[in-house]
Design an enzyme around this catalytic site. Structure first.
Site, mmCIF file in Angstrom:
data_model
loop_
_atom_site.group_PDB
_atom_site.id
_atom_site.type_symbol
_atom_site.label_atom_id
_atom_site.label_comp_id
_atom_site.label_asym_id
_atom_site.label_seq_id
_atom_site.Cartn_x
_atom_site.Cartn_y
_atom_site.Cartn_z
ATOM 1 N N ARG A 149 21.033 17.504 -6.663
ATOM 2 C CA ARG A 149 21.668 18.793 -6.863
ATOM 3 C C ARG A 149 21.941 19.603 -5.236
ATOM 4 O O ARG A 149 23.060 20.006 -5.227
ATOM 5 C CB ARG A 149 20.633 19.803 -7.582
ATOM 6 C CG ARG A 149 20.626 19.436 -8.911
ATOM 7 C CD ARG A 149 19.376 20.287 -9.550
ATOM 8 N NE ARG A 149 19.345 20.088 -10.872
ATOM 9 C CZ ARG A 149 19.219 18.945 -11.778
ATOM 10 N NH1 ARG A 149 18.761 18.034 -11.103
ATOM 11 N NH2 ARG A 149 18.902 18.811 -13.220
ATOM 12 N N ASP B 239 9.898 12.303 -17.630
ATOM 13 C CA ASP B 239 9.630 11.079 -16.804
ATOM 14 C C ASP B 239 8.258 10.356 -16.789
ATOM 15 O O ASP B 239 8.261 9.235 -16.106
ATOM 16 C CB ASP B 239 10.495 11.221 -15.649
ATOM 17 C CG ASP B 239 11.844 11.566 -15.711
ATOM 18 O OD1 ASP B 239 12.490 11.013 -16.761
ATOM 19 O OD2 ASP B 239 12.544 12.142 -14.896
ATOM 20 N N ARG C 77 23.792 3.899 -21.295
ATOM 21 C CA ARG C 77 23.445 5.053 -21.834
ATOM 22 C C ARG C 77 24.468 6.178 -22.212
ATOM 23 O O ARG C 77 25.706 5.956 -22.012
ATOM 24 C CB ARG C 77 22.816 5.621 -20.493
ATOM 25 C CG ARG C 77 21.491 4.655 -19.859
ATOM 26 C CD ARG C 77 21.058 5.229 -18.944
ATOM 27 N NE ARG C 77 20.188 6.395 -19.151
ATOM 28 C CZ ARG C 77 19.452 7.437 -17.874
ATOM 29 N NH1 ARG C 77 19.546 6.948 -16.965
ATOM 30 N NH2 ARG C 77 18.948 8.295 -18.343
ATOM 31 N N SER D 77 15.355 14.913 -8.444
ATOM 32 C CA SER D 77 16.324 16.190 -8.989
ATOM 33 C C SER D 77 17.069 17.048 -8.245
ATOM 34 O O SER D 77 18.374 17.262 -8.120
ATOM 35 C CB SER D 77 15.615 16.743 -10.017
ATOM 36 O OG SER D 77 15.414 16.107 -11.359
ATOM 37 N N GLN E 189 20.142 17.502 -17.896
ATOM 38 C CA GLN E 189 21.593 16.719 -17.468
ATOM 39 C C GLN E 189 22.518 17.655 -18.181
ATOM 40 O O GLN E 189 23.761 17.724 -17.585
ATOM 41 C CB GLN E 189 21.297 15.213 -17.459
ATOM 42 C CG GLN E 189 20.273 14.677 -16.681
ATOM 43 C CD GLN E 189 20.139 13.172 -16.721
ATOM 44 O OE1 GLN E 189 21.024 12.244 -17.798
ATOM 45 N NE2 GLN E 189 19.253 12.866 -16.274
HETATM 46 C C1 S3P Z 1 16.645 15.144 -14.826
HETATM 47 C C2 S3P Z 1 16.617 15.471 -16.126
HETATM 48 C C3 S3P Z 1 15.802 14.656 -17.153
HETATM 49 C C4 S3P Z 1 15.237 13.558 -16.337
HETATM 50 C C5 S3P Z 1 15.971 12.963 -15.250
HETATM 51 C C6 S3P Z 1 16.336 13.865 -14.354
HETATM 52 C C7 S3P Z 1 17.472 16.021 -13.942
HETATM 53 O O1 S3P Z 1 16.867 14.120 -17.789
HETATM 54 O O2 S3P Z 1 14.798 12.500 -17.302
HETATM 55 O O3 S3P Z 1 15.203 11.715 -14.591
HETATM 56 O O4 S3P Z 1 17.539 15.909 -12.885
HETATM 57 O O5 S3P Z 1 18.293 17.010 -14.451
HETATM 58 P P1 S3P Z 1 17.336 14.842 -19.278
HETATM 59 O O6 S3P Z 1 17.449 16.213 -18.836
HETATM 60 O O7 S3P Z 1 18.629 14.029 -19.626
HETATM 61 O O8 S3P Z 1 16.119 14.702 -20.249
#
Ligand code: S3P
Length: 424
Positions: free
Chosen positions: A10, A305, A106, A6, A154
């Protein structure tokens, strides 16, 4: 452990929209993140890697993105594609997003809906709001107040990133707090972001648009979602003792550890410290007798996750583990709820799915194993079941290990270094 996925995405994305140079150490060099690096280049950043592994990004600045010559291929990466939709979709350029067979299934409506409210045009999309899709952004985005329809970092991040190119204040309300790396890193780059509690579990995040983002240093901590595999391996393989260094312990990412502690796991946090706005610690893990627990739905965002590997731990525990509120698991790299239950059943573990809840019946001893697990192009399904095979009576086989490289390219050698027998 490799760098956090993550935070790696970013760091590259904020490097793209900042001015000046961003230097990133310990970037996760997994396929998902490399796709984001390619996309940042296509949108106008200069991205390079030094021999010592430091990544440098010279940004294009907010408003300075250039129109890519070709479709951006995000491979398997939901995070990279969705966050970049917020960035590119808020600029007056036309950008096409695409990905592999998994990403093409997705849901992207959850990102397109708020972007359209902010002034983005969806020029083309595959049926049902999927990639490949093409966005054209406005000159400046319209500031909005948006309540996310699902607990998703996300969605939140895409809206906040689009709000960067707005003359006003963008606010995101989430009913359940989700990982807050975007908010933290935006501040680190110089944006004004305020966060307030909203109800008992929610948050209200506001961002003042058109800030001056300045390139900076980012030290990526070890990924707790990758560490999860070594943690569970150490817990279920008798006699194990493992130390995992520099693991990020952001409370919005530690749901797995909290649950394992409730199950009786021996996990200790040592040397707690702060690196670049994130808390980290060294984790000491020892093989433990686990018992089944009830995992509340409210914990889902903090361990989203990690359910596949938690379900594996639950298969070794004494008694029943109930994991509630897993609806978001159905729209990950695969339908993880179905894939986990099928994989456990194939290895002699009794499971039940009731609505969005998963129940795993552990017998307090190693399950039979010996099954073949279908991974559905999902890295975490592959790794979770390889870990299971370390301690079942018969080895576990997964149909495909190639996707592991999307998030944890060194998984097999690292696990072999701990004594695991993983081979073709
Ligand atoms: C993530 C948010 C999660 C997670 C993904 C990474 C992120 O998804 O499952 O592997 O980096 O913001 P969601 O926020 O859609 O649940």
């Amino acid at each position: 452990m490799p760098g956090d996925k993550s935070i790696s995405h970013r760091a590259l994305i904020l490097g793209l929209i900042a001015t000046g140079e961003t230097r990133i150490s310990n970037l996760l060099e997994g396929e998902d993140v490399l796709r984001t690096a390619d996309a940042a280049r296509a949108l106008g950043a200069a991205v390079s890697r030094d021999d010592d592994g430091t990544w440098r990004v010279t940004g294009a600045g907010i408003g300075g993105l250039r129109q890519p010559d070709a479709a951006l291929d995000f491979g398997n990466a939901g995070t990279g594609s969705r966050l970049m939709m917020g960035v590119a979709g808020s600029h007056p350029i036309e950008t096409t997003f695409d990905g592999d067979a998994s990403l093409r299934t997705r849901p992207m409506r959850r990102i397109l809906d708020p972007l359209v409210r902010m002034g983005t045009s969806v020029v083309a999309e595959a049926p049902g709001g999927r990639v490949p899709l093409t966005l054209r952004g406005p000159r400046e985005t319209i500031p909005v107040t948006y309540e996310t329809p699902a607990a998703s970092a996300q969605i939140k991040s895409a809206v906040l990133l689009a709000g960067l190119n707005s003359p006003g204040t963008t606010t995101v309300i989430e009913r359940q707090a989700t990982r807050d790396h975007t908010e933290r890193m935006l501040r680190h780059f110089g944006a004004a972001v305020t966060v307030a509690a909203d109800g008992e579990t929610g948050r209200r995040i506001s961002l003042r648009g058109q800030p001056e983002l300045r390139g900076c240093e980012v030290a990526v901590p070890a990924d707790p979602s990758s560490a999860a595999f070594a943690i569970v391996a150490a817990l279920i393989v008798p006699g194990s003792e493992v130390v995992i260094e520099r693991v990020m312990t952001n409370p919005l990412r530690t749901g797995l550890i909290i649950t394992l502690l409730e199950m009786g796991a021996s996990i200790e946090f040592a040397n707690r410290r702060d690196v670049g706005g994130e808390e980290i610690a060294d984790l000491h893990v020892a093989a433990s007798r686990l018992r089944g627990v009830d995992v509340p739905a409210g914990r889902a965002p903090a361990m989203i996750d990690e359910y596949p590997v938690l379900a594996v731990a639950a298969a070794f525990a004494e008694g029943r583990t109930t994991m509630r509120g897993l609806e978001e698991l159905r729209v990950k790299e695969s339908d993880r709820l179905a894939a986990v239950a099928a994989g456990l059943e194939a290895n002699g573990v009794v499971t039940e799915i009731g609505g969005d809840d998963l129940v795993v019946h552990g017998e307090g001893r190693p399950p039979r194993g010996g099954g073949l697990v279908t991974t559905h192009m999902d890295h975490r399904i592959a790794m979770a079941f390889l870990v299971m095979g370390l301690a079942t009576r018969e080895p576990v086989t997964v149909d495909d290990g190639a996707m592991i490289a999307t998030s944890f390219p060194g998984f097999v050698p690292l696990m072999r270094g701990l004594g695991a027998a993983i081979g073709p």
